[in-house]
Design an enzyme around this catalytic site. Structure first.
Site, PDB file in Angstrom:
ATOM      1  N   LYS A 113      -2.684  -8.561 -69.626  1.00 41.29           N
ATOM      2  CA  LYS A 113      -4.084  -8.559 -69.167  1.00 41.29           C
ATOM      3  C   LYS A 113      -4.712  -7.171 -69.335  1.00 41.29           C
ATOM      4  O   LYS A 113      -5.838  -7.040 -69.785  1.00 41.29           O
ATOM      5  CB  LYS A 113      -4.174  -8.995 -67.694  1.00 41.29           C
ATOM      6  CG  LYS A 113      -3.593 -10.376 -67.422  1.00 41.29           C
ATOM      7  CD  LYS A 113      -3.702 -10.774 -65.972  1.00 41.29           C
ATOM      8  CE  LYS A 113      -2.957  -9.858 -65.015  1.00 41.29           C
ATOM      9  NZ  LYS A 113      -1.484  -9.837 -65.214  1.00 41.29           N
ATOM     10  N   ARG A 153       6.390   2.150 -63.604  1.00 39.81           N
ATOM     11  CA  ARG A 153       5.823   1.711 -62.328  1.00 39.81           C
ATOM     12  C   ARG A 153       6.932   1.269 -61.385  1.00 39.81           C
ATOM     13  O   ARG A 153       7.819   0.514 -61.791  1.00 39.81           O
ATOM     14  CB  ARG A 153       4.847   0.551 -62.565  1.00 39.81           C
ATOM     15  CG  ARG A 153       3.436   1.022 -62.822  1.00 39.81           C
ATOM     16  CD  ARG A 153       2.533  -0.090 -63.246  1.00 39.81           C
ATOM     17  NE  ARG A 153       2.506  -1.233 -62.335  1.00 39.81           N
ATOM     18  CZ  ARG A 153       1.693  -2.274 -62.497  1.00 39.81           C
ATOM     19  NH1 ARG A 153       0.850  -2.305 -63.508  1.00 39.81           N
ATOM     20  NH2 ARG A 153       1.716  -3.276 -61.644  1.00 39.81           N
ATOM     21  N   ARG A 189       6.861 -10.497 -57.515  1.00 39.20           N
ATOM     22  CA  ARG A 189       5.493 -10.610 -58.043  1.00 39.20           C
ATOM     23  C   ARG A 189       5.300 -11.921 -58.798  1.00 39.20           C
ATOM     24  O   ARG A 189       4.230 -12.513 -58.751  1.00 39.20           O
ATOM     25  CB  ARG A 189       5.180  -9.393 -58.935  1.00 39.20           C
ATOM     26  CG  ARG A 189       4.995  -8.118 -58.105  1.00 39.20           C
ATOM     27  CD  ARG A 189       5.146  -6.862 -58.944  1.00 39.20           C
ATOM     28  NE  ARG A 189       4.155  -6.764 -59.986  1.00 39.20           N
ATOM     29  CZ  ARG A 189       4.342  -6.145 -61.156  1.00 39.20           C
ATOM     30  NH1 ARG A 189       5.501  -5.578 -61.420  1.00 39.20           N
ATOM     31  NH2 ARG A 189       3.379  -6.086 -62.014  1.00 39.20           N
ATOM     32  N   ARG A 231       7.687  -1.286 -69.730  1.00 38.63           N
ATOM     33  CA  ARG A 231       6.334  -0.709 -69.577  1.00 38.63           C
ATOM     34  C   ARG A 231       6.413   0.751 -69.116  1.00 38.63           C
ATOM     35  O   ARG A 231       7.112   1.081 -68.184  1.00 38.63           O
ATOM     36  CB  ARG A 231       5.538  -1.523 -68.561  1.00 38.63           C
ATOM     37  CG  ARG A 231       4.181  -0.899 -68.267  1.00 38.63           C
ATOM     38  CD  ARG A 231       3.181  -1.885 -67.712  1.00 38.63           C
ATOM     39  NE  ARG A 231       3.559  -2.521 -66.468  1.00 38.63           N
ATOM     40  CZ  ARG A 231       2.830  -3.500 -65.896  1.00 38.63           C
ATOM     41  NH1 ARG A 231       1.740  -3.942 -66.464  1.00 38.63           N
ATOM     42  NH2 ARG A 231       3.245  -4.033 -64.761  1.00 38.63           N
TER      43      ARG A 231
END
Ligand code: ADP
Ligand code: AMP
Length: 225
Positions: A13, A170, A181, A137
């Site tokens: 996203k 993160r 999540r 990531r």
């Protein structure tokens, strides 16, 4: 253009939202980025949000809705010399809404600002790909650029290609928080598919598994060019 990007964590996203924002020349409103910035600066909102984010849970709606209202009013006001928010170019919503109360609040807020929703895109990616993407990531806290050690590694390990900042992982991309999540996504966010399917802007599904540019092309095709 007011566009919502729906999809699980790691669907792309943020990546696609940044490309679409520049394609349509509209701001991208990413609640996750705004919250991380608030945490980084240690603001009262950041202090309220941090424990929820660390646990992979949703930050309470009043915090999120206050944040979105502020940003949206800001954009609506600054894009129109006449003060008529109907002139606003709109926004790409990334990571918001995350549940039905947030979606209902967004409807009201857009109406209040004399705006409407144009499209809802669901970026669909299989769970095993999500997990691999999130494990790789690496984000730059300085400029916001997001790399991936598996798919889009920086030229120099740990260093942002765009600004030379130090890339970070993160904390909520740790495997156990990712599991949480994904559960929160299924429970709270996935019901939005039915919510929007029953609205004037039904969900348009896009296959998000593939190279970034191909996924972008699929989204633009879905939006009609
Ligand atoms: P989200 O905002 O949905 O959580 P991101 O845009 O941050 O997802 O993408 C998650 C990770 O996957 C990032 O490291 C990003 O660079 C990478 N990524 C995004 N889109 C793709 C893609 N189409 N193929 C491979 N990796 C991708
Ligand atoms: P994201 O950057 O979208 O992956 O979001 C990271 C974290 O920020 C989430 O796991 C939540 O804790 C919080 N968050 C972001 N957006 C929202 C939202 N719309 N509602 C509630 N919590 C959010």
């Amino acid at each position: 253009m007011n566009l919502i990007l729906l999809g699980p964590p790691g669907a792309g996203k943020g990546t696609q939202g940044a490309l679409l924002a520049s394609h349509f020349d509209v701001p991208r409103i990413a609640t996750g980025d705004l919250l991380r910035e608030a945490v980084r600066r240690g603001t009262p909102m950041g202090q309220k949000a941090q424990s929820y984010m660390d646990a992979g849970e949703l930050v309470p709606d009043p915090v999120i809705l206050g944040l979105v209202r502020e940003v949206l009013e800001d954009h609506a006001g600054s894009s129109s010399g006449s003060g008529d928010s109907g002139d606003s170019p709109g926004a790409i919503f990334d990571g918001f809404p995350r549940n039905i109360p947030q979606a209902e609040a967004l409807d009201e807020l857009l109406e209040e600002l004399n705006m409407s929703l144009d499209a809802v895109i669901l970026v669909d990616v299989p769970d095993d790909v999500l997990v691999k993407r999130l494990s790789g990531r690496r984000s730059c806290p300085e400029c916001g650029k997001v790399h991936n050690i598996h798919y889009d590694p920086p030229s120099e390990e740990g260093v942002c290609d765009r600004c030379g900042g130090t890339l970070v992982e993160r904390a909520d991309d740790a495997p156990e928080t990712v599991r949480k999540r994904l559960t929160v996504y299924r429970q709270s966010t996935e019901p939005l598919i039915e919510f929007y399917d029953d609205s004037p802007t039904p969900v348009r599904r896009v296959d998000g598994d593939g190279p970034v540019k191909i996924v972008q092309k699929r989204i633009l095709e879905e939006l009609g060019g």
